[in-house]
Design a protein around this motif. Structure first.
Motif, short mmCIF file in Angstrom:
data_model
loop_
_atom_site.label_atom_id
_atom_site.label_comp_id
_atom_site.label_asym_id
_atom_site.label_seq_id
_atom_site.Cartn_x
_atom_site.Cartn_y
_atom_site.Cartn_z
N GLU A 22 10.59 22.24 48.09
CA GLU A 22 9.66 23.38 48.09
C GLU A 22 10.36 24.65 47.61
O GLU A 22 9.78 25.42 46.83
CB GLU A 22 9.08 23.58 49.49
CG GLU A 22 8.10 22.51 49.90
CD GLU A 22 7.70 22.57 51.36
OE1 GLU A 22 6.65 21.98 51.68
OE2 GLU A 22 8.42 23.17 52.19
N SER A 64 11.99 20.69 52.40
CA SER A 64 12.18 22.14 52.30
C SER A 64 13.01 22.50 51.07
O SER A 64 12.76 23.52 50.42
CB SER A 64 12.82 22.69 53.58
OG SER A 64 14.11 22.16 53.78
N GLU A 106 12.79 16.03 56.16
CA GLU A 106 12.37 17.43 56.27
C GLU A 106 13.31 18.35 55.48
O GLU A 106 12.85 19.33 54.88
CB GLU A 106 12.30 17.84 57.74
CG GLU A 106 11.10 17.23 58.45
CD GLU A 106 11.08 17.44 59.95
OE1 GLU A 106 12.13 17.82 60.53
OE2 GLU A 106 10.01 17.20 60.56
#
Length: 165
Positions: free
Chosen positions: A63, A60, A56
């Motif tokens: 992104e 992130s 995760e």
């Protein structure tokens, strides 16, 4: 009847003791196996949670890099080459306790993450400490390198989440 019991008292006591020892050994073996299975399940749950958290973080980060590259107007962008692999490398020796579907998606995602800095260097003009200097003409390619890995990361996160439930 009493005479028969008296005559075979030692044998019957020995037999009863032997049966008790065997029952104790069997029970101890059963509880030891249950404890070992519980330890393996707890270790697998810990590995899942740690890998999911690290994936995760990578997701992130990727992104944010894509967004930064797409919105940048400067002639050069500095993109950190850091990827997060510490948990994966420390858990690699125990990854076999997870299911084969989990292992496949985890290894696939991490191989794509691990190779990213090498591919990013192909598009960089220079290196600035722990970041690569990406010229404007190569930004889209570097953003695509990041976004192209998101599907594999999402799949691994989903697989880990499915097993956690």
């Amino acid at each position: 009847m009493f005479e028969i019991l008296k005559q075979y008292q030692i044998i019957s006591t020995g037999l009863l003791g032997f049966i008790g020892v065997i029952a104790t050994i069997a029970a101890n073996g059963y509880w030891a196996r249950k404890q070992r299975i519980s330890e393996i399940e707890n270790r697998a749950k810990s590995i899942r949670s740690a890998l999911k958290a690290e994936l995760e973080i990578n997701k992130s980060t990727f992104e944010a890099r894509v967004e930064s590259l797409e919105s940048s107007t400067s002639p050069n962008s500095r993109v950190p080459i850091r990827t997060y692999l510490d948990v994966y490398h420390s858990a690699l020796s125990d990854i076999g306790i997870l299911g084969s579907k989990e292992v496949k998606s985890i290894v696939n995602a991490y191989l794509l993450i691990e190779e990213l800095p090498t591919y990013m260097e192909f598009h960089a003009n220079d290196r600035d400490g722990k970041a690569l200097v990406i010229p404007q003409k190569n930004r889209r390619a570097v953003a695509d390198l990041h976004s192209g890995r998101l599907a594999a990361i999402d799949k691994a996160i989903t697989t880990l989440s499915d097993q956690d439930a």
